[in-house]
Design a protein around this motif. Structure first.
Motif, PDB file in Angstrom:
ATOM      1  N   PRO A 115       0.980  -1.159   0.092  1.00  0.00           N
ATOM      2  CA  PRO A 115       0.089  -0.043   0.066  1.00  0.00           C
ATOM      3  C   PRO A 115       0.748   1.361   0.073  1.00  0.00           C
ATOM      4  CG  PRO A 115      -0.927  -1.780   1.468  1.00  0.00           C
ATOM      5  CD  PRO A 115       0.486  -1.921   1.067  1.00  0.00           C
ATOM      6  N   ASP A 116       1.897   1.350   0.791  1.00  0.00           N
ATOM      7  CA  ASP A 116       2.751   2.541   0.672  1.00  0.00           C
ATOM      8  C   ASP A 116       3.582   2.833  -0.504  1.00  0.00           C
ATOM      9  OD1 ASP A 116       2.124   2.935   3.497  1.00  0.00           O
ATOM     10  OD2 ASP A 116       4.312   2.220   3.830  1.00  0.00           O
ATOM     11  N   MET A 117       4.089   1.729  -1.178  1.00  0.00           N
ATOM     12  CA  MET A 117       4.332   1.577  -2.749  1.00  0.00           C
ATOM     13  C   MET A 117       3.442   2.278  -3.525  1.00  0.00           C
ATOM     14  SD  MET A 117       6.479  -1.061  -5.081  1.00  0.00           S
ATOM     15  CE  MET A 117       6.850  -0.482  -6.565  1.00  0.00           C
ATOM     16  N   LEU A 118       2.122   1.802  -3.525  1.00  0.00           N
ATOM     17  CA  LEU A 118       1.089   2.223  -4.475  1.00  0.00           C
ATOM     18  C   LEU A 118       0.893   3.622  -4.354  1.00  0.00           C
ATOM     19  CD1 LEU A 118      -1.425  -0.693  -4.142  1.00  0.00           C
ATOM     20  CD2 LEU A 118      -0.098  -0.146  -6.143  1.00  0.00           C
ATOM     21  N   VAL A 119       1.083   4.198  -3.075  1.00  0.00           N
ATOM     22  CA  VAL A 119       0.772   5.768  -2.760  1.00  0.00           C
ATOM     23  C   VAL A 119       1.942   6.480  -3.300  1.00  0.00           C
ATOM     24  CG1 VAL A 119       0.615   7.506  -0.989  1.00  0.00           C
ATOM     25  CG2 VAL A 119      -0.797   5.320  -0.816  1.00  0.00           C
ATOM     26  N   ARG A 120       3.128   5.874  -3.072  1.00  0.00           N
ATOM     27  CA  ARG A 120       4.218   6.582  -3.699  1.00  0.00           C
ATOM     28  C   ARG A 120       4.244   6.461  -5.204  1.00  0.00           C
ATOM     29  NH1 ARG A 120       9.013   4.088  -5.371  1.00  0.00           N
ATOM     30  NH2 ARG A 120       8.781   2.290  -4.062  1.00  0.00           N
ATOM     31  N   VAL A 121       3.980   5.456  -5.790  1.00  0.00           N
ATOM     32  CA  VAL A 121       3.907   5.432  -7.289  1.00  0.00           C
ATOM     33  C   VAL A 121       2.704   6.557  -7.667  1.00  0.00           C
ATOM     34  CG1 VAL A 121       3.475   3.946  -9.330  1.00  0.00           C
ATOM     35  CG2 VAL A 121       4.872   3.160  -7.501  1.00  0.00           C
ATOM     36  N   GLN A 122       1.601   6.364  -7.153  1.00  0.00           N
ATOM     37  CA  GLN A 122       0.626   7.293  -7.640  1.00  0.00           C
ATOM     38  C   GLN A 122       1.011   8.785  -7.703  1.00  0.00           C
ATOM     39  OE1 GLN A 122      -3.060   7.262  -5.171  1.00  0.00           O
ATOM     40  NE2 GLN A 122      -4.059   8.481  -6.696  1.00  0.00           N
ATOM     41  N   THR A 123       1.916   9.174  -6.384  1.00  0.00           N
ATOM     42  CA  THR A 123       1.979  10.607  -6.377  1.00  0.00           C
ATOM     43  C   THR A 123       2.927  10.906  -7.371  1.00  0.00           C
ATOM     44  OG1 THR A 123       1.519  10.329  -4.002  1.00  0.00           O
ATOM     45  CG2 THR A 123       3.040  12.227  -4.420  1.00  0.00           C
ATOM     46  N   ALA A 124       4.171  10.006  -7.592  1.00  0.00           N
ATOM     47  CA  ALA A 124       5.263  10.378  -8.336  1.00  0.00           C
ATOM     48  C   ALA A 124       4.536  10.468  -9.796  1.00  0.00           C
ATOM     49  CB  ALA A 124       6.212   9.222  -8.267  1.00  0.00           C
ATOM     50  N   ILE A 125       3.955   9.623 -10.233  1.00  0.00           N
ATOM     51  CA  ILE A 125       3.393   9.631 -11.622  1.00  0.00           C
ATOM     52  C   ILE A 125       2.630  10.992 -11.989  1.00  0.00           C
ATOM     53  CG2 ILE A 125       2.152   8.582 -13.733  1.00  0.00           C
ATOM     54  CD1 ILE A 125       3.688   5.821 -12.612  1.00  0.00           C
ATOM     55  N   THR A 126       1.613  11.260 -10.832  1.00  0.00           N
ATOM     56  CA  THR A 126       0.669  12.030 -11.060  1.00  0.00           C
ATOM     57  C   THR A 126       1.485  13.416 -11.074  1.00  0.00           C
ATOM     58  OG1 THR A 126      -0.006  12.210  -8.833  1.00  0.00           O
ATOM     59  CG2 THR A 126      -1.579  11.020 -10.377  1.00  0.00           C
ATOM     60  N   GLU A 127       2.331  13.617 -10.235  1.00  0.00           N
ATOM     61  CA  GLU A 127       3.279  15.014 -10.055  1.00  0.00           C
ATOM     62  C   GLU A 127       3.909  15.138 -11.583  1.00  0.00           C
ATOM     63  OE1 GLU A 127       6.267  14.333  -7.098  1.00  0.00           O
ATOM     64  OE2 GLU A 127       4.876  15.039  -5.844  1.00  0.00           O
ATOM     65  N   ILE A 128       4.615  13.991 -11.819  1.00  0.00           N
ATOM     66  CA  ILE A 128       5.481  13.838 -13.184  1.00  0.00           C
ATOM     67  C   ILE A 128       4.578  14.628 -14.508  1.00  0.00           C
ATOM     68  CG2 ILE A 128       6.760  12.658 -15.041  1.00  0.00           C
ATOM     69  CD1 ILE A 128       7.983  11.120 -12.534  1.00  0.00           C
ATOM     70  N   CYS A 129       3.421  14.001 -14.612  1.00  0.00           N
ATOM     71  CA  CYS A 129       2.361  14.326 -15.845  1.00  0.00           C
ATOM     72  C   CYS A 129       1.776  15.648 -15.469  1.00  0.00           C
ATOM     73  CB  CYS A 129       1.154  12.933 -15.655  1.00  0.00           C
ATOM     74  SG  CYS A 129       1.846  11.608 -16.214  1.00  0.00           S
ATOM     75  N   ALA A 130       1.562  15.974 -14.401  1.00  0.00           N
ATOM     76  CA  ALA A 130       1.301  17.572 -14.109  1.00  0.00           C
ATOM     77  C   ALA A 130       2.231  18.543 -14.746  1.00  0.00           C
ATOM     78  CB  ALA A 130       0.649  17.603 -12.693  1.00  0.00           C
ATOM     79  N   GLY A 131       3.471  18.101 -14.472  1.00  0.00           N
ATOM     80  CA  GLY A 131       4.576  19.294 -14.659  1.00  0.00           C
ATOM     81  C   GLY A 131       5.044  18.765 -16.256  1.00  0.00           C
ATOM     82  N   ALA A 132       4.539  18.164 -16.957  1.00  0.00           N
ATOM     83  CA  ALA A 132       5.185  17.806 -18.286  1.00  0.00           C
ATOM     84  C   ALA A 132       5.105  18.715 -19.171  1.00  0.00           C
ATOM     85  CB  ALA A 132       4.721  16.407 -18.715  1.00  0.00           C
ATOM     86  N   GLU A 133       4.157  19.482 -19.168  1.00  0.00           N
ATOM     87  CA  GLU A 133       4.097  20.776 -19.939  1.00  0.00           C
ATOM     88  C   GLU A 133       3.735  20.505 -21.561  1.00  0.00           C
ATOM     89  OE1 GLU A 133       7.242  23.568 -19.246  1.00  0.00           O
ATOM     90  OE2 GLU A 133       6.574  24.127 -17.076  1.00  0.00           O
TER      91      GLU A 133
END
Length: 181
Positions: A114-132
């Motif tokens: 569960p901690d890994m799922l949260v980490r992955v969700q946070t990382a990928i959504t952050e990266i996509c949001a900043g990809a411009e």
């Protein structure tokens, strides 16, 4: 599929090239292991693919992912993101793959699923949001790809993804589909 906030755009995940741990059949997790000669060749072959001009390349801070990204995308800026590192298998690091515990079990001194799922969700959504407007290409690990599948596609981790194979996680309406790029 679990109820997870979806990334704002499509993205590509690539598992690093073959490593010494892959070749020898042991659990590497956060253990830093090098690419094999085959792994370096697999990474170089990625540079021959017809990539869109507008990509943003990200990699796990582990050297196997960094080296794959450098060989696959020569001359491009590679941004490291700690959220893309592999799962910490704790006391199972370095043991044969056959001893790997079930994904749902938290390994001693390791990271829970569960901690890994949260980490992955946070990382990928952050990266996509900043990809411009660029396609985010994330060089990562088997566990990251499996977490993304669980979060946004079938709800199942599926088979271990092959090394150095680009997988496009494409938004399609209210779904995300995984396909080879």
């Amino acid at each position: 599929m679990i109820d997870a906030a979806r990334p704002s755009q499509s993205f590509c995940l690539i598992r690093h090239g073959e490593t010494t741990a892959n070749a020898d059949g042991f659990i590497a997790g956060i253990t830093d292991v090098p690419l094999t000669a085959l792994g370096r060749d697999q990474a170089r072959a990625l540079s021959e693919l017809p990539w869109p001009e507008e990509i943003a390349v990200f990699a796990s801070p582990l050297s196997r992912a960094q080296r794959t990204a450098e060989l696959a995308f020569p001359g491009r800026d590679v941004q490291l993101h700690p959220g893309l590192r592999e799962r910490d298998w704790g006391v199972f690091e370095g043991r044969p793959l056959g001893e790997q515990p079930a994904r749902e079990n938290t390994p001693g001194q390791g990271e829970s699923w569960p901690d890994m799922l949260v980490r992955v969700q946070t990382a990928i959504t952050e990266i996509c949001a900043g990809a411009e407007g660029m396609l985010p290409v994330l060089v990562c690990h088997s566990g990251i790809i499996r977490a993304a599948r669980m979060l946004w596609t079938t709800g199942d981790v599926g088979q271990r993804p092959p090394n150095a194979t680009p997988l496009l996680f494409q938004r399609a309406g209210n779904k995300t589909l995984e396909k080879n790029l």
